[in-house]
Scaffold this active site. Structure first.
Site, PDB file in Angstrom:
ATOM      1  N   GLU A   1     -50.644   8.617 -16.546  1.00 38.63           N
ATOM      2  CA  GLU A   1     -49.643   8.403 -15.489  1.00 38.63           C
ATOM      3  C   GLU A   1     -49.965   7.172 -14.652  1.00 38.63           C
ATOM      4  O   GLU A   1     -49.075   6.538 -14.098  1.00 38.63           O
ATOM      5  CB  GLU A   1     -49.575   9.630 -14.557  1.00 38.63           C
ATOM      6  CG  GLU A   1     -48.703  10.748 -15.084  1.00 38.63           C
ATOM      7  CD  GLU A   1     -48.416  11.836 -14.050  1.00 38.63           C
ATOM      8  OE1 GLU A   1     -49.006  11.810 -12.949  1.00 38.63           O
ATOM      9  OE2 GLU A   1     -47.601  12.723 -14.358  1.00 38.63           O
TER      10      GLU A   1
ATOM     11  N   HIS B   1     -63.483  16.923 -38.223  1.00 35.36           N
ATOM     12  CA  HIS B   1     -62.944  17.513 -39.456  1.00 35.36           C
ATOM     13  C   HIS B   1     -61.421  17.374 -39.530  1.00 35.36           C
ATOM     14  O   HIS B   1     -60.784  17.960 -40.389  1.00 35.36           O
ATOM     15  CB  HIS B   1     -63.364  18.979 -39.548  1.00 35.36           C
ATOM     16  CG  HIS B   1     -64.853  19.137 -39.657  1.00 35.36           C
ATOM     17  ND1 HIS B   1     -65.497  19.406 -40.842  1.00 35.36           N
ATOM     18  CD2 HIS B   1     -65.826  19.005 -38.721  1.00 35.36           C
ATOM     19  CE1 HIS B   1     -66.811  19.460 -40.629  1.00 35.36           C
ATOM     20  NE2 HIS B   1     -67.037  19.212 -39.340  1.00 35.36           N
TER      21      HIS B   1
ATOM     22  N   LYS C   1     -36.335  14.863 -16.605  1.00 28.64           N
ATOM     23  CA  LYS C   1     -35.816  15.878 -15.669  1.00 28.64           C
ATOM     24  C   LYS C   1     -34.316  15.703 -15.479  1.00 28.64           C
ATOM     25  O   LYS C   1     -33.546  16.667 -15.481  1.00 28.64           O
ATOM     26  CB  LYS C   1     -36.511  15.760 -14.300  1.00 28.64           C
ATOM     27  CG  LYS C   1     -37.962  16.146 -14.307  1.00 28.64           C
ATOM     28  CD  LYS C   1     -38.517  16.095 -12.886  1.00 28.64           C
ATOM     29  CE  LYS C   1     -40.031  16.158 -12.911  1.00 28.64           C
ATOM     30  NZ  LYS C   1     -40.637  15.839 -11.622  1.00 28.64           N
TER      31      LYS C   1
HETATM   32  O1  PA5 Z   1     -48.928  13.625 -10.906  1.00 24.66           O
HETATM   33  C1  PA5 Z   1     -47.872  14.088 -10.594  1.00 24.66           C
HETATM   34  O2  PA5 Z   1     -47.255  13.690  -9.594  1.00 24.66           O
HETATM   35  C2  PA5 Z   1     -47.218  15.193 -11.395  1.00 24.66           C
HETATM   36  O3  PA5 Z   1     -47.970  15.558 -12.491  1.00 24.66           O
HETATM   37  C3  PA5 Z   1     -47.074  16.404 -10.506  1.00 24.66           C
HETATM   38  O4  PA5 Z   1     -48.346  16.836 -10.094  1.00 24.66           O
HETATM   39  C4  PA5 Z   1     -46.343  17.526 -11.198  1.00 24.66           C
HETATM   40  O5  PA5 Z   1     -45.092  17.085 -11.632  1.00 24.66           O
HETATM   41  C5  PA5 Z   1     -46.164  18.712 -10.275  1.00 24.66           C
HETATM   42  O6  PA5 Z   1     -45.483  18.335  -9.128  1.00 24.66           O
HETATM   43  P1  PA5 Z   1     -45.393  19.276  -7.874  1.00 24.66           P
HETATM   44  O7  PA5 Z   1     -46.777  19.450  -7.328  1.00 24.66           O
HETATM   45  O8  PA5 Z   1     -44.499  18.574  -6.912  1.00 24.66           O
HETATM   46  O9  PA5 Z   1     -44.820  20.586  -8.344  1.00 24.66           O
END
Ligand code: PA5
Length: 443
Positions: free
Chosen positions: A284, A305, A419
């Site tokens: 990310e 393996h 989303k």
């Molecule tokens: O790094 C991030 O922002 C995402 O992985 C969020 O942690 C994930 O989408 C969960 O979001 P939230 O804590 O708002 O439910």
């Protein structure tokens, strides 16, 4: 030293002068972080969190964990992404993947990290008829996966113990002031814990997000924080000997030489969820603007393996980073077998950890010969202290890596696309104009 970056196998791939050449850029990245002048600078709350964390909340977390351990058989933790991976990764690294089966007392299960009805039904079956508590974790408070699982489990809890008692068994970790989860928690009187504004999901494991489930699992979170704090002292200093920055530099040098994939590896299966946590952290942070190393992972010797063939002889577009856990949590003495029916007496009269080590050394040499650069991160063991140390090492390295790459390492604009489509296809109000367009594409 608890954690160190070891370059001894890198000499065929990176020369010393290449590290020297990139150092001014490392220094610039460090300066951007410390002066908070780089992109994403409103998400730097992790940098000194191991020192500056809210001590009052920390004590409340410890007390809540104690309460859960004394009044519950099961803690079910609902969360996804940054609100899930770190907690589970630490629990499994420190306590092992079979901690629920092997230990008496509280079981800790994670849910809300997929939309699989099978997975959620399994969690329901694990909770039904047991004294269970819920920790719902969501910074935004609106994440579909988490909210859906929480809705179902909350109803189950209310049916089993009544609304009043259920309200004493639900713990919400969310924004300090905003969001539907915060509002709901306040209206129901659930204990709440904070996801700090300036800490993004993938940097949140040492906030309440990770600390409550980790403490509930029986891990000493003071030790975890101490490891991170000591790492913070060491890796927040600009120096050619800063191992976190040196690791970031090595990744960037290899990336510029055409390596597109980093495989994080460990010879300890208990590290598998730490691999997943690393993938989110680096994936990310770096995968944007059509750039970035693709973070992959393996557990060896298991995956030797399956993936071993490709790594040895496939496309030469990768390097490996081995998390070398020097002392395993447990060892096993291999005894001599009378008759040597399995032909394994050449392994006898020594600990199994020695065999694991030789497998690692042999693999490093073979993969080096195969043209795959080998980076080593040495870790003394997977104690809470050292796992905290390792977390901070990766944080610093990742932030520096992102700036070396020229991206904002603290946003994740790309995760919204799926989303939007999912909501349109599900008919969520407000997405009507997209629904027909997407449905036509699916025909
Ligand atoms: O790094 C991030 O922002 C995402 O992985 C969020 O942690 C994930 O989408 C969960 O979001 P939230 O804590 O708002 O439910």
């Amino acid at each position: 030293m608890s954690v160190s970056f070891n370059t001894k196998h890198l000499t065929p791939f990176i020369r010393d002068d290449e590290f020297a050449a990139i150092y001014p850029q490392v220094a610039a990245a460090h300066e951007q972080l410390e002066a908070k002048t780089g992109p994403g600078n409103d998400f730097l709350g992790w940098m000194y969190l191991p020192r500056d964390y809210d001590k009052e909340e920390f004590a409340r977390i410890q007390a809540a964990a104690e309460k859960i351990r004394s009044d519950s058989d099961v803690l079910v933790v609902a969360g996804i992404g940054g609100s899930y991976l770190g907690a589970r990764a630490v629990v499994e690294a420190v306590k092992g993947v079979y901690h629920n089966e092997l230990e008496e007392g509280l079981k800790v299960y994670f849910c809300g990290n997929s939309i699989s009805p099978t997975a959620l039904n399994d969690i329901i079956a694990l909770c039904k008829g047991k004294r269970f508590s819920i920790n719902v974790i969501s910074k935004s408070g609106t994440t579909t996966e988490t909210s859906l699982a929480f809705r179902v489990l909350r109803k189950l809890l209310e049916e089993e113990v009544g609304v009043e008692e259920a309200n004493k068994r639900i713990y919400a970790t969310t924004d300090r002031a905003r969001g539907t989860l915060k509002q709901l928690a306040d209206s129901q009187g659930w204990p709440t814990f904070v996801v700090p504004d300036d800490v993004g999901g993938r940097y949140s494991v040492l906030s309440a997000v990770g600390l409550l489930p980790i403490a509930a699992a029986g891990i000493d979170i003071a030790e975890l924080m101490q490891g991170a704090a000591d790492a913070m002292e060491r890796f927040s200093v600009l120096s050619p000997d800063n191992d976190a920055y040196k690791y970031a530099a090595a990744r960037n040098i290899l990336y510029r030489k055409g390596k597109q994939i980093e495989i994080l590896e460990s010879y300890e299966p208990n590290f598998a969820l730490m691999n997943e946590w690393y993938k989110q952290l680096f994936g990310e942070s770096e995968g944007k603007d059509n750039k970035g190393l693709f973070p992959a992972s393996c557990i060896f010797s298991t995956d030797l393996h399956s993936m071993g063939q490709f790594i040895q002889e496939g496309s030469r577009n990768m390097f490996e980073t081995i998390v070398n856990v020097k002392t395993p949590a447990q060892d096993l003495y291999i005894e001599e077998l009378e008759g040597n029916f399995d032909g394994l007496n050449f392994l006898a009269n020594q600990n199994m950890s020695v065999v694991n080590r030789k497998a690692m050394e042999g693999t490093i040499l073979a993969h080096t010969d195969g043209g795959v650069p080998q980076l080593l991160i040495d870790v003394d063991d997977l104690s809470a202290y050292n796992v905290g140390y390792l977390i901070y090492f990766f944080w610093r390295a990742c932030a520096c890596s992102g700036y070396l790459l020229g991206v904002n390492p603290f946003n994740q604009p790309g995760v919204e696309s799926y989303k939007k489509n999912m909501f349109a296809l599900l008919g969520k109000p407000g997405y009507e104009s997209l629904t027909a367009e997407l449905e036509a594409k699916l025909k």
